[in-house]
Design a protein around this motif. Structure first.
Motif, short mmCIF file in Angstrom:
data_model
loop_
_atom_site.label_atom_id
_atom_site.label_comp_id
_atom_site.label_asym_id
_atom_site.label_seq_id
_atom_site.Cartn_x
_atom_site.Cartn_y
_atom_site.Cartn_z
N UNK A 16 27.11 -30.53 -17.13
CA UNK A 16 26.82 -30.62 -18.55
C UNK A 16 27.52 -31.80 -19.19
N UNK A 17 28.83 -31.89 -18.92
CA UNK A 17 29.59 -32.98 -19.55
C UNK A 17 29.08 -34.33 -19.09
N UNK A 18 28.78 -34.41 -17.83
CA UNK A 18 28.27 -35.67 -17.31
C UNK A 18 26.99 -36.05 -18.02
N UNK A 19 26.11 -35.07 -18.11
CA UNK A 19 24.82 -35.38 -18.73
C UNK A 19 24.97 -35.69 -20.20
N UNK A 20 25.86 -34.94 -20.84
CA UNK A 20 26.04 -35.16 -22.26
C UNK A 20 26.60 -36.56 -22.49
N UNK A 21 27.55 -36.95 -21.67
CA UNK A 21 28.12 -38.27 -21.87
C UNK A 21 27.08 -39.34 -21.58
N UNK A 22 26.20 -39.04 -20.66
CA UNK A 22 25.12 -39.98 -20.40
C UNK A 22 24.26 -40.13 -21.64
N UNK A 171 13.74 -36.29 -20.13
CA UNK A 171 14.96 -36.44 -20.92
C UNK A 171 15.02 -35.41 -22.03
N UNK A 172 13.89 -35.19 -22.67
CA UNK A 172 13.84 -34.22 -23.75
C UNK A 172 14.17 -32.82 -23.23
N UNK A 173 13.61 -32.52 -22.08
CA UNK A 173 13.85 -31.21 -21.49
C UNK A 173 15.33 -31.04 -21.15
N UNK A 174 15.91 -32.11 -20.62
CA UNK A 174 17.33 -32.05 -20.28
C UNK A 174 18.19 -31.88 -21.53
N UNK A 175 17.77 -32.54 -22.60
CA UNK A 175 18.49 -32.40 -23.87
C UNK A 175 18.44 -30.96 -24.34
N UNK A 176 17.29 -30.36 -24.19
CA UNK A 176 17.14 -28.96 -24.59
C UNK A 176 18.08 -28.06 -23.78
N UNK A 177 18.13 -28.32 -22.49
CA UNK A 177 19.02 -27.54 -21.62
C UNK A 177 20.47 -27.74 -22.05
N UNK A 178 20.82 -28.99 -22.31
CA UNK A 178 22.19 -29.29 -22.72
C UNK A 178 22.54 -28.62 -24.04
N UNK A 179 21.59 -28.61 -24.96
CA UNK A 179 21.82 -27.97 -26.26
C UNK A 179 22.05 -26.48 -26.07
N UNK A 180 21.27 -25.88 -25.22
CA UNK A 180 21.41 -24.45 -24.98
C UNK A 180 22.78 -24.16 -24.36
N UNK A 181 23.17 -25.02 -23.43
CA UNK A 181 24.47 -24.87 -22.78
C UNK A 181 25.59 -25.01 -23.82
N UNK A 182 25.42 -25.99 -24.68
CA UNK A 182 26.41 -26.22 -25.73
C UNK A 182 26.50 -25.03 -26.67
N UNK A 183 25.36 -24.46 -27.00
CA UNK A 183 25.33 -23.31 -27.89
C UNK A 183 26.08 -22.14 -27.27
N UNK A 184 25.83 -21.89 -25.99
CA UNK A 184 26.51 -20.79 -25.31
C UNK A 184 28.00 -21.04 -25.23
N UNK A 185 28.33 -22.28 -24.96
CA UNK A 185 29.73 -22.68 -24.87
C UNK A 185 30.42 -22.42 -26.21
N UNK A 186 29.75 -22.77 -27.28
CA UNK A 186 30.27 -22.57 -28.63
C UNK A 186 30.44 -21.08 -28.91
N UNK A 187 29.48 -20.27 -28.50
CA UNK A 187 29.57 -18.82 -28.70
C UNK A 187 30.80 -18.26 -28.01
N UNK A 188 31.00 -18.72 -26.78
CA UNK A 188 32.15 -18.24 -26.01
C UNK A 188 33.46 -18.62 -26.68
N UNK A 189 33.53 -19.85 -27.16
CA UNK A 189 34.76 -20.30 -27.83
C UNK A 189 35.00 -19.51 -29.10
N UNK A 190 33.92 -19.18 -29.79
CA UNK A 190 34.06 -18.39 -31.02
C UNK A 190 34.61 -17.01 -30.69
N UNK A 191 34.07 -16.42 -29.64
CA UNK A 191 34.57 -15.10 -29.21
C UNK A 191 36.04 -15.18 -28.82
N UNK A 192 36.35 -16.20 -28.05
CA UNK A 192 37.72 -16.38 -27.58
C UNK A 192 38.67 -16.57 -28.76
N UNK A 193 38.23 -17.34 -29.71
CA UNK A 193 39.03 -17.59 -30.91
C UNK A 193 39.28 -16.28 -31.66
#
Length: 233
Positions: A16-22, A171-193
């Motif tokens: 994810x990070x690799x792709x996002x940085x790309x 690329x668009x599809x990958x962006x969608x996947x990355x966004x979904x991953x980011x959303x889940x990541x954010x949810x987890x951090x919110x829970x953890x917080x």
DNA sequence: ACTGTCAAAGTGCTCC
DNA sequence: GGAGCACTTTGACAGT
């Protein structure tokens, strides 16, 4: 997605990070902020089903739209064209060879030059060949483009456009996947917080420190907090 | 008939 | 100057 953890850096995360940085530091940075197309729904529900097989289901004999002409490939490479609409009052049927149809397709032509824009619909066979070729290499050299165009029966320009659009879809599809991953990541951090905040509140609400002997402090008397229910020892 | 989605193609920009 | 990309337009088509 279950491989995502807050502590470590899972494979998925790294990808994810690799792709996002790309996306952020790579190609897209060449332009000013990438205005998201409406199809990218950040933190929204995920979206369109895979589009890859879209062409695959298409009837090989499906009409080929060229400008206002519907062209239907008949046997022997002959094309039936319906000029000016799909059989409407002003439509007239024209027969031409496949080669004529392709010549008619031509290369770049702007809508301003009188005629309306042409719309080619690929046959499933053409789409499959292009798809296979894309899987092998998603960018074609000049020679590869010419060769593929010849094999598929399209102009080099059409092959070029198809690859461009295909790369954009990927690329668009990958962006969608990355966004979904980011959303889940954010949810987890919110829970953890929230969990950490609860823990902190509990610690603050704990009774006064209990005097105990700490072995790691040379047996000196020290104070350790008492957490509700269980001693931290 | 209307609407939304998809994909081919046009346009303008950046990079090399 | 050519190639690739982002963005846009436009036509086909499916679902309602």
């Amino acid at each position: 997605m279950s491989s995502l953890t807050t502590a470590g850096s899972s494979m998925e995360e790294q990808v994810f990070h690799t792709r996002l940085s790309l996306e952020i530091g790579g190609e897209t940075s060449r332009r000013s902020p990438p205005p998201q197309k409406t199809t990218v729904r950040l933190f929204g529900e995920l979206i369109s089903p895979p589009q890859d097989q879209h062409h695959g289901d298409r009837d090989p004999r499906a009409p080929v739209m060229v400008g206002r002409k519907h062209k239907r490939v008949e046997s022997g490479g002959v094309v039936t064209a319906v000029v000016n609409g799909g059989g409407g009052r002003n439509s007239k049927k024209v027969r031409m060879t496949l080669q004529q149809a392709e010549d008619d397709d031509g290369d770049r032509r702007s809508p301003s030059d009188g005629g309306s824009r042409k719309k080619l619909r690929l046959t499933s066979a053409q789409a499959t060949m292009l798809e296979d070729s894309f899987r092998a290499h998603n960018i074609l050299s000049h020679g590869q483009k010419q060769e593929l165009a010849r094999r598929v029966g399209l102009s080099a320009r059409q092959v070029e456009v198809w690859f461009q659009n295909r790369r954009a879809r990927t690329k668009l599809k990958q962006t969608e996947v990355d966004c979904e991953l980011l959303r889940r990541w954010c949810d987890r951090l919110t829970d953890e917080n929230a969990r950490l905040r609860r823990d902190l509140a509990e610690l603050r609400a704990a009774p006064p420190a209990l005097s105990v002997v700490c072995p790691s402090c040379c047996g000196k008397k020290t104070t350790m907090p008492v957490v509700a229910g269980n001693n931290v020892a």
